[in-house]
Design a protein around this motif. Structure first.
Motif, PDB file in Angstrom:
ATOM      1  N   GLU A 274      10.829   6.556  -4.317  1.00 20.20           N
ATOM      2  CA  GLU A 274      10.570   5.650  -3.192  1.00 20.20           C
ATOM      3  C   GLU A 274       9.598   6.281  -2.194  1.00 20.20           C
ATOM      4  N   ARG A 275       9.730   7.590  -1.983  1.00 14.11           N
ATOM      5  CA  ARG A 275       8.818   8.273  -1.059  1.00 14.11           C
ATOM      6  C   ARG A 275       7.362   8.143  -1.536  1.00 14.11           C
ATOM      7  N   LEU A 276       7.134   8.346  -2.823  1.00 17.14           N
ATOM      8  CA  LEU A 276       5.781   8.205  -3.352  1.00 17.14           C
ATOM      9  C   LEU A 276       5.252   6.781  -3.165  1.00 17.14           C
ATOM     10  N   GLU A 277       6.105   5.818  -3.380  1.00 11.09           N
ATOM     11  CA  GLU A 277       5.683   4.427  -3.213  1.00 11.09           C
ATOM     12  C   GLU A 277       5.349   4.118  -1.750  1.00 11.09           C
ATOM     13  N   LYS A 278       6.133   4.650  -0.823  1.00  8.74           N
ATOM     14  CA  LYS A 278       5.872   4.423   0.599  1.00  8.74           C
ATOM     15  C   LYS A 278       4.569   5.097   1.039  1.00  8.74           C
ATOM     16  N   ILE A 279       4.295   6.279   0.507  1.00 10.95           N
ATOM     17  CA  ILE A 279       3.041   6.962   0.809  1.00 10.95           C
ATOM     18  C   ILE A 279       1.860   6.113   0.328  1.00 10.95           C
ATOM     19  N   THR A 280       2.015   5.526  -0.852  1.00 10.51           N
ATOM     20  CA  THR A 280       0.965   4.667  -1.389  1.00 10.51           C
ATOM     21  C   THR A 280       0.701   3.475  -0.462  1.00 10.51           C
ATOM     22  N   VAL A 281       1.783   2.847   0.017  1.00 12.74           N
ATOM     23  CA  VAL A 281       1.638   1.716   0.942  1.00 12.74           C
ATOM     24  C   VAL A 281       0.928   2.161   2.217  1.00 12.74           C
ATOM     25  N   TYR A 282       1.339   3.312   2.754  1.00 14.54           N
ATOM     26  CA  TYR A 282       0.722   3.830   3.987  1.00 14.54           C
ATOM     27  C   TYR A 282      -0.775   4.070   3.810  1.00 14.54           C
ATOM     28  N   LEU A 283      -1.161   4.692   2.701  1.00 13.54           N
ATOM     29  CA  LEU A 283      -2.577   5.002   2.486  1.00 13.54           C
ATOM     30  C   LEU A 283      -3.399   3.731   2.247  1.00 13.54           C
ATOM     31  N   ASN A 284      -2.813   2.753   1.618  1.00 16.95           N
ATOM     32  CA  ASN A 284      -3.527   1.480   1.441  1.00 16.95           C
ATOM     33  C   ASN A 284      -3.697   0.753   2.771  1.00 16.95           C
ATOM     34  N   ASP A 285      -2.688   0.863   3.653  1.00 11.18           N
ATOM     35  CA  ASP A 285      -2.834   0.292   4.994  1.00 11.18           C
ATOM     36  C   ASP A 285      -3.950   0.996   5.761  1.00 11.18           C
ATOM     37  N   LYS A 286      -4.070   2.301   5.543  1.00 14.93           N
ATOM     38  CA  LYS A 286      -5.052   3.098   6.280  1.00 14.93           C
ATOM     39  C   LYS A 286      -6.471   2.914   5.750  1.00 14.93           C
ATOM     40  N   TYR A 287      -6.628   2.888   4.418  1.00  9.03           N
ATOM     41  CA  TYR A 287      -7.969   2.905   3.816  1.00  9.03           C
ATOM     42  C   TYR A 287      -8.373   1.569   3.178  1.00  9.03           C
ATOM     43  N   GLY A 288      -7.445   0.643   3.101  1.00 15.14           N
ATOM     44  CA  GLY A 288      -7.762  -0.641   2.509  1.00 15.14           C
ATOM     45  C   GLY A 288      -6.968  -0.902   1.248  1.00 15.14           C
ATOM     46  N   GLU A 289      -6.485  -2.116   1.117  1.00 14.14           N
ATOM     47  CA  GLU A 289      -5.673  -2.488  -0.036  1.00 14.14           C
ATOM     48  C   GLU A 289      -6.418  -2.208  -1.335  1.00 14.14           C
ATOM     49  N   GLY A 290      -5.706  -1.610  -2.303  1.00 12.31           N
ATOM     50  CA  GLY A 290      -6.290  -1.289  -3.592  1.00 12.31           C
ATOM     51  C   GLY A 290      -6.921   0.087  -3.667  1.00 12.31           C
ATOM     52  N   THR A 291      -6.891   0.825  -2.556  1.00  6.64           N
ATOM     53  CA  THR A 291      -7.456   2.181  -2.581  1.00  6.64           C
ATOM     54  C   THR A 291      -6.605   3.098  -3.469  1.00  6.64           C
ATOM     55  N   VAL A 292      -5.294   3.000  -3.332  1.00  3.50           N
ATOM     56  CA  VAL A 292      -4.375   3.863  -4.083  1.00  3.50           C
ATOM     57  C   VAL A 292      -3.461   2.989  -4.941  1.00  3.50           C
ATOM     58  N   ALA A 293      -3.425   3.279  -6.234  1.00  2.00           N
ATOM     59  CA  ALA A 293      -2.531   2.573  -7.150  1.00  2.00           C
ATOM     60  C   ALA A 293      -1.604   3.585  -7.810  1.00  2.00           C
ATOM     61  N   ILE A 294      -0.324   3.241  -7.894  1.00  2.57           N
ATOM     62  CA  ILE A 294       0.658   4.149  -8.487  1.00  2.57           C
ATOM     63  C   ILE A 294       1.388   3.460  -9.624  1.00  2.57           C
ATOM     64  N   SER A 295       1.636   4.213 -10.687  1.00  2.00           N
ATOM     65  CA  SER A 295       2.432   3.735 -11.811  1.00  2.00           C
ATOM     66  C   SER A 295       3.533   4.758 -12.063  1.00  2.00           C
ATOM     67  N   LEU A 296       4.781   4.344 -11.893  1.00  2.00           N
ATOM     68  CA  LEU A 296       5.935   5.222 -12.078  1.00  2.00           C
ATOM     69  C   LEU A 296       6.652   4.869 -13.372  1.00  2.00           C
ATOM     70  N   ARG A 297       6.971   5.892 -14.159  1.00  2.00           N
ATOM     71  CA  ARG A 297       7.666   5.678 -15.429  1.00  2.00           C
ATOM     72  C   ARG A 297       8.808   6.669 -15.567  1.00  2.00           C
ATOM     73  N   ASP A 298      10.039   6.157 -15.668  1.00  2.00           N
ATOM     74  CA  ASP A 298      11.174   7.041 -15.917  1.00  2.00           C
ATOM     75  C   ASP A 298      11.061   7.618 -17.319  1.00  2.00           C
ATOM     76  N   GLN A 299      11.348   8.916 -17.452  1.00  3.28           N
ATOM     77  CA  GLN A 299      11.223   9.594 -18.742  1.00  3.28           C
ATOM     78  C   GLN A 299      12.574   9.854 -19.395  1.00  3.28           C
ATOM     79  N   TYR A 300      13.536  10.347 -18.612  1.00  2.00           N
ATOM     80  CA  TYR A 300      14.884  10.564 -19.138  1.00  2.00           C
ATOM     81  C   TYR A 300      15.831  10.721 -17.951  1.00  2.00           C
ATOM     82  N   TYR A 301      17.126  10.739 -18.251  1.00  2.00           N
ATOM     83  CA  TYR A 301      18.146  10.801 -17.201  1.00  2.00           C
ATOM     84  C   TYR A 301      19.103  11.968 -17.469  1.00  2.00           C
TER      85      TYR A 301
END
Length: 411
Positions: free
Chosen positions: A295-322
């Protein structure tokens, strides 16, 4: 005549089996198939006539029971591939007999030295025989030592029929190092009630807890203009990448964490002014903390897009194992079985969480509970990797003892 476990390892490490996360094939590299075919023939030669290689690079074989009673099938697994983080081509293993302590010069011309000042665990192996690299590649004990130990243990049982055992399954998987080792493993046809990966580190390690793990791929788009006229116009994607990384807790990285402490690890960074790609691995033993890290990584992405413009930073998260603890605790007797076997051969069992991945994590969630056993190595994934021959021999003893104790218990 039975082949020595150390000789097996030194034979296997000469196969280049680095996996490749950029490949969509299974296995991801052809070298893994070369080793797999070699192992099938070796297993057949020691008497496992059903040894086979499937279309995805998985090796399986069966040691048939020599007792009449119905005993749950037990399995042992290791992985074929080595880490892509450093070269695994042209590995030149060297045996240091009766190590006397002090520095080991791995490569004089490159000034690569394995020193107890940097790696104090070396002092535990004085007067033992250790296998090292030539300072230009990894060794590949992760996990070819596990393969060597499993096959040597099975060969011992074949040649010592007086040792009673139920049916034992053997499995060698591709692409563990890139998180795909269990993806196409057929647990149903494997047929074991439970299994062990022989993929751990130093003597005595026994692990049934892993990280929860995810991969984060981040792409950053910049805007390049001539630096002489860049004021209020240039958007530097590498600078944004550095800003993003600085927003993560500085101490929550592999080099500053241990035990149950989770981390963010910047695994790769490639870029220019115009575009940058980052890959993180995210790890935590605690499920809630794991979710919070993502969630922290996703929030950072939202913050940077607000700062630099929508679509500047894109994130793809994939769970690998538990964390496989959840699946192993209901059958904790398999951990106790391994602990009893380790202590029966004169070693103190060191039960600890895995600070890394293992096929056993995914397999446990696929219905095959699978704790992790020591293989004896140190400093995996690098040129300072080494392993004690005596630790490997103890790993062989441990496997044989687990099988014998399981047969005696009959459950």
């Amino acid at each position: 005549m039975q082949k020595a476990v150390a000789q097996r390892l030194m034979d296997y490490v000469r196969f280049d089996t680095r996996s490749d996360s950029g490949s969509t094939a299974c296995p991801s590299t052809p070298g893994q198939l070369v080793l797999a075919k070699y192992l099938v023939e070796e297993l057949k030669a020691i008497g496992l006539t059903d040894a086979a290689l499937d279309e995805n690079g998985y090796v399986t074989a069966t040691l048939l029971s020599n007792v009449e009673q119905d005993i749950p099938v037990i399995g042992f697994l290791a992985h074929l591939d080595t880490s892509p983080e450093i070269s695994g081509a042209g590995v030149k293993p060297r045996l240091i007999e009766n190590y006397s302590g002090g520095d080991i010069v791995l490569n004089q011309s490159l000034d690569v030295v394995l020193s107890p000042e940097d790696f104090p665990e070396l002092n535990n192996y004085i007067e033992q025989d250790i296998i090292v690299t030539d300072g230009t590649t990894l060794l590949g004990a992760d996990n070819k030592a596990g393969i060597a130990e499993i096959i040597t243990a099975i060969e011992y049982l074949v040649t010592h029929s007086e040792i009673k055992h139920g049916t034992v399954k053997v499995g060698f998987t591709p692409d563990e190092e890139i998180g795909r080792g269990a993806d196409r493993f057929d647990t149903t046809s494997f047929g074991a009630a439970f299994a062990y990966t022989v993929d751990g580190g130093p003597l005595g390690e026994l692990e049934y807890e892993t990280f929860n793990a995810a991969e984060a791929k981040i792409n950053i788009k910049g805007r390049n203009v001539h630096p002489g006229t860049a004021k209020n116009a240039m958007i530097h994607s590498l600078h944004i990448a550095m800003e993003l990384n600085a927003m993560l807790p500085a101490a929550e990285v592999p080099g500053h964490t241990e035990g149950y402490e989770g981390f963010y690890h910047l695994n790769s960074l490639r870029g220019s002014v115009e575009e940058t790609a980052m890959t993180y691995i995210v790890r935590d033993h605690d499920k809630a903390k794991f979710a919070a890290r993502k969630e922290r990584l996703e929030k950072i992405t939202v913050y940077l897009n607000d700062k630099y413009g929508e679509g500047t930073v894109a994130i793809s998260l994939r769970d690998q194992y538990y964390n496989m603890r959840e699946k192993i605790e209901p059958v904790y007797h398999i951990v106790e079985l391994a602990k009893t076997a380790i202590e029966a051969i004169g070693i103190t069992a060191n039960i600890k969480p895995v600070r890394g991945g293992t096929d056993g994590a995914k397999l446990s969630y696929m219905g095959l509970p699978c704790p992790n056993l020591f293989s004896g190595g140190h400093n995996f994934h690098g040129k300072y990797e080494y392993i004690s021959v005596q630790s490997m021999e103890k790993a062989v003893e441990m496997i044989v003892r687990i099988i014998a104790l399981h047969t005696k218990a009959g459950r």
